[in-house]
Design an enzyme around this catalytic site. Structure first.
Site, mmCIF file in Angstrom:
data_model
loop_
_atom_site.group_PDB
_atom_site.id
_atom_site.type_symbol
_atom_site.label_atom_id
_atom_site.label_comp_id
_atom_site.label_asym_id
_atom_site.label_seq_id
_atom_site.Cartn_x
_atom_site.Cartn_y
_atom_site.Cartn_z
ATOM 1 C CG ASN A 1 42.481 43.970 40.938
ATOM 2 O OD1 ASN A 1 42.148 42.870 41.386
ATOM 3 N ND2 ASN A 1 42.862 44.960 41.719
ATOM 4 C CG HIS B 1 41.933 41.201 44.323
ATOM 5 N ND1 HIS B 1 41.244 42.383 44.228
ATOM 6 C CD2 HIS B 1 41.052 40.318 44.867
ATOM 7 C CE1 HIS B 1 40.028 42.224 44.686
ATOM 8 N NE2 HIS B 1 39.873 40.982 45.081
HETATM 9 C C1 F6R Z 1 37.483 37.244 49.796
HETATM 10 C C2 F6R Z 1 38.638 37.622 49.008
HETATM 11 C C3 F6R Z 1 38.544 38.375 47.728
HETATM 12 C C4 F6R Z 1 37.409 37.912 46.817
HETATM 13 C C5 F6R Z 1 37.418 38.690 45.507
HETATM 14 C C6 F6R Z 1 36.201 38.361 44.661
HETATM 15 O O1 F6R Z 1 37.873 36.544 50.981
HETATM 16 O O2 F6R Z 1 39.703 37.325 49.436
HETATM 17 O O3 F6R Z 1 39.765 38.250 47.045
HETATM 18 O O4 F6R Z 1 37.539 36.549 46.566
HETATM 19 O O5 F6R Z 1 37.432 40.076 45.764
HETATM 20 O O6 F6R Z 1 35.049 38.837 45.314
HETATM 21 P P1 F6R Z 1 33.585 38.530 44.776
HETATM 22 O O7 F6R Z 1 33.360 37.052 44.935
HETATM 23 O O8 F6R Z 1 32.675 39.321 45.677
HETATM 24 O O9 F6R Z 1 33.547 38.957 43.347
#
Ligand code: F6R
Length: 259
Positions: free
Chosen positions: A155, A157
């Site tokens: 999304n 974030h």
């Molecule tokens: C982790 C963090 C999250 C991840 C995001 C993507 O410290 O802050 O914002 O970077 O959720 O996660 P993955 O890499 O598992 O798809």
């Protein structure tokens, strides 16, 4: 493949678009190798520097490469300080789902870093707001990270800065969205076990880094990455705030880039 964003996305780019570099790799292994190379270059250039680190599945391969480089004697972590983006709240650092545990397991336990110089927001702090203020002041006292590693949510974030009508600039306690709880449920016994709150750097804390590298892998990150690459800024895609920074590199694979 390496090319300026302007040619790739937008025939009439906003001027600042040109500041975000895009590196499209064949696959996840290349994303990991390329991002490790970029982080290693910062470690070599500034052996007492500050690394801003992320958890999640995307940077795991990069951490494995950094461990290999350290074992071969190519990079030295002995003078390095680290600041992680975020941590669930409340959670014990010993909990195997905590981000502190993740960082120890994926990086800190395998390299010659001084654990006392590794920082993750304290998920066990009795007062979350006080912990957020302490962490923000600490990151600022370091002058921000020399390089901040980021992942991106489906999304858009960044850390736990979720799409909203407003974003918070500094480290704070936040509640997680349904989408993020769903995405993280794979690491827990069930979605009900995923903590509902987190301590997270704010967008201003993240933007205080001197250099930012954002990693994205797989088709399910395509929409969020494309929204970021438009070059405009909207709180509905926190990653788009990276367009306010002058030194951001996106490292993604072809599946993510092409959708
Ligand atoms: C982790 C963090 C999250 C991840 C995001 C993507 O410290 O802050 O914002 O970077 O959720 O996660 P993955 O890499 O598992 O798809």
């Amino acid at each position: 493949m390496r090319f300026p964003l302007a040619e790739a996305i937008n025939p009439n780019p906003f001027e600042r678009n040109n500041t975000m570099e895009v590196i499209v790799c064949k696959n996840y292994d290349e994303v990991s190798a390329k991002s490790a190379e970029i982080v290693a270059a910062v470690i070599k250039a500034k052996p007492n520097g500050v690394l801003g680190l992320a958890t999640g599945s995307t940077p795991e391969g990069m951490y494995a490469k950094l461990v290999e480089m350290n074992k071969k004697g190519e990079i030295d972590f002995s003078g390095i300080t680290t600041v992680n983006l975020d941590e669930y709240y409340p959670i014990s650092p010993e909990n195997d789902q905590s981000y502190r545990y993740f960082m120890n397991k994926n990086l800190f336990d395998h390299v010659n870093i001084d654990k006392a110089k590794t920082n993750v927001p304290n998920g066990a702090a009795p007062d979350g707001d006080a912990e957020a203020a302490r962490y923000e002041a600490y990151v600022r006292s370091l002058g921000g990270a020399d390089i901040q590693v980021l992942g991106i949510g489906r999304n858009g974030h960044i850390a736990f800065n979720e799409p909203d009508t407003e974003l918070v600039p500094v480290t704070h306690v936040t509640s997680l969205t349904e989408d993020t709880i769903d995405a993280n449920a794979r690491f827990f016994a069930s979605a009900a076990d995923v903590p509902t709150h987190a301590l997270t750097m704010g967008m201003g804390t993240i933007l205080s880094a001197k250099k930012i590298i954002i990693l994205a892998n797989g088709k399910n990150k395509h929409d969020a990455v494309m929204q970021m690459l438009k070059g405009t800024v909207t709180t509905s895609c926190p990653a788009s705030f990276l367009n306010l920074h002058d030194d951001v590199i996106l490292v993604c694979d072809e599946a993510c880039y092409n959708g």
